[in-house]
Design a protein around this motif. Structure first.
Motif, short mmCIF file in Angstrom:
data_model
loop_
_atom_site.label_atom_id
_atom_site.label_comp_id
_atom_site.label_asym_id
_atom_site.label_seq_id
_atom_site.Cartn_x
_atom_site.Cartn_y
_atom_site.Cartn_z
N ILE A 123 33.04 47.81 26.12
CA ILE A 123 32.85 46.36 26.14
C ILE A 123 33.15 45.81 27.53
CG2 ILE A 123 33.79 44.17 25.30
CD1 ILE A 123 34.08 45.42 22.56
N LEU A 124 34.26 46.25 28.11
CA LEU A 124 34.61 45.79 29.45
C LEU A 124 33.55 46.19 30.47
CD1 LEU A 124 38.43 46.65 29.51
CD2 LEU A 124 37.40 44.39 29.25
N SER A 125 33.08 47.42 30.37
CA SER A 125 32.09 47.91 31.33
C SER A 125 30.78 47.16 31.22
CB SER A 125 31.85 49.41 31.10
OG SER A 125 33.02 50.17 31.32
N THR A 169 32.51 55.41 41.31
CA THR A 169 32.66 56.57 42.20
C THR A 169 33.72 56.30 43.27
OG1 THR A 169 30.32 57.19 41.90
CG2 THR A 169 31.45 58.08 43.84
N ILE A 170 33.66 55.11 43.87
CA ILE A 170 34.65 54.74 44.89
C ILE A 170 36.05 54.67 44.28
CG2 ILE A 170 35.41 52.92 46.47
CD1 ILE A 170 32.46 52.21 46.86
N PHE A 171 36.14 54.09 43.09
CA PHE A 171 37.42 53.99 42.38
C PHE A 171 38.01 55.38 42.16
CE2 PHE A 171 39.57 54.32 38.25
CZ PHE A 171 40.58 53.39 38.39
N TYR A 181 47.69 58.65 39.09
CA TYR A 181 47.23 59.21 37.82
C TYR A 181 47.39 58.19 36.70
CZ TYR A 181 46.97 62.22 33.72
OH TYR A 181 46.63 62.78 32.52
N PHE A 182 46.28 57.84 36.09
CA PHE A 182 46.31 56.87 35.00
C PHE A 182 46.19 57.54 33.63
CE2 PHE A 182 44.81 54.35 38.59
CZ PHE A 182 45.66 53.26 38.52
N GLY A 183 45.83 58.83 33.63
CA GLY A 183 45.66 59.52 32.36
C GLY A 183 44.55 58.91 31.54
N SER A 184 44.80 58.74 30.26
CA SER A 184 43.79 58.20 29.36
C SER A 184 43.51 56.72 29.61
CB SER A 184 44.23 58.38 27.90
OG SER A 184 45.47 57.72 27.67
N PHE A 189 41.76 50.83 32.97
CA PHE A 189 42.16 50.17 34.20
C PHE A 189 40.94 49.83 35.04
CE2 PHE A 189 43.35 50.33 38.71
CZ PHE A 189 44.37 49.38 38.74
N PHE A 190 40.00 50.78 35.14
CA PHE A 190 38.79 50.52 35.92
C PHE A 190 37.98 49.40 35.28
CE2 PHE A 190 34.19 51.14 36.29
CZ PHE A 190 34.05 50.93 37.66
N GLY A 191 37.87 49.40 33.94
CA GLY A 191 37.11 48.37 33.25
C GLY A 191 37.66 46.98 33.54
N LEU A 192 38.98 46.84 33.49
CA LEU A 192 39.61 45.55 33.77
C LEU A 192 39.41 45.14 35.23
CD1 LEU A 192 42.96 46.07 31.81
CD2 LEU A 192 41.09 44.51 31.19
N LEU A 193 39.52 46.12 36.12
CA LEU A 193 39.34 45.85 37.55
C LEU A 193 37.90 45.43 37.83
CD1 LEU A 193 40.47 45.94 40.46
CD2 LEU A 193 39.74 48.35 40.54
N PHE A 194 36.95 46.15 37.23
CA PHE A 194 35.54 45.88 37.47
C PHE A 194 35.13 44.51 36.95
CE2 PHE A 194 30.97 46.55 36.24
CZ PHE A 194 30.48 46.63 37.55
#
Length: 218
Positions: A123-125, A169-171, A181-184, A189-194
């Motif tokens: 959903i975030l993506s 890719t950059i992330f 390391y964010f693990g699962s 984290f990327f979705g929220l950042l993006f």
């Protein structure tokens, strides 16, 4: 504003209801009968991606019907026109998020099928990708004209996916190099950042579109 929004709604009314049905039924079927992180992502993508498609179709209809040129002769400020386009886009995006939530509710409460966390990551993506498509599509439409909406829609959708893949890719490269390391939770984290970045750019896109449309000569 209300009249502009209603005009956009009626111009793609059939598409909205067809896409709404698909955006609800397909995710429910996927969540109930299929399992897997990629399929959960797909369910989220379908719910929101399908629902927002009619908002971009509006530009195509306005170009083919000549409404975009006729609208410039009406006693309506150009700022209102741009606002109506962006608002209609956001409203359908929110409807898509609501349909994704409804699909999740039915799958979990009526069929005891609990989607993985990848559903929420999806959903975030897709929100980020959809916002990016708007960032590209609307300014280009005001520059090139609604008559070229087909080409612009392709550029918007293709460009938004390309931006998403490049950003991911950059992330991955940056945080892998730093040893973070964010693990699962990495995808979350990327979705929220993006989505945070795309929200800011979306607002900037609105400002740019407003300037372009005010200066446009029909």
């Amino acid at each position: 504003m209300k009249g502009l929004l209603l005009n956009q709604y009626y111009s793609v009314q059939k598409s909205i209801w067809v896409y709404a049905l698909l955006a609800f039924v397909i995710p429910v079927v996927i969540l109930i009968f299929f399992e897997g992180s990629m399929l959960d992502r797909l369910a989220a993508f379908v719910a929101i991606g399908f629902m927002v498609s009619p908002a971009l179709e509006v530009l195509k209809h306005e170009g083919k019907s000549g409404w975009s040129k006729y609208m410039a002769t009406l006693p309506i400020s150009r700022a209102k026109v741009v606002q109506s386009h962006y608002l209609f886009f956001v409203l359908l995006l929110l409807v898509g998020v609501g349909l994704a939530g409804a699909a999740y509710f039915i799958a979990t409460h009526l069929f005891n099928q609990v989607p993985t966390d990848y559903f929420f990551v999806g959903i975030l993506s897709i929100i980020g990708i959809v916002l990016t498509s708007g960032v590209i599509t609307y300014p280009l439409t005001y520059i090139l004209g609604a008559e070229k909406s087909d080409m612009i829609l392709v550029l918007g959708m293709g460009g938004s996916i390309g931006v998403y893949l490049l950003t991911y890719t950059i992330f991955s490269m940056v945080f892998n190099e730093e040893g973070t390391y964010f693990g699962s939770d990495a995808d979350l984290f990327f979705g929220l950042l993006f989505i945070g970045i795309t929200l800011i750019v979306f607002v900037l896109s609105y400002i740019v579109s407003l300037i372009l449309y005010k200066r446009k000569e029909f």
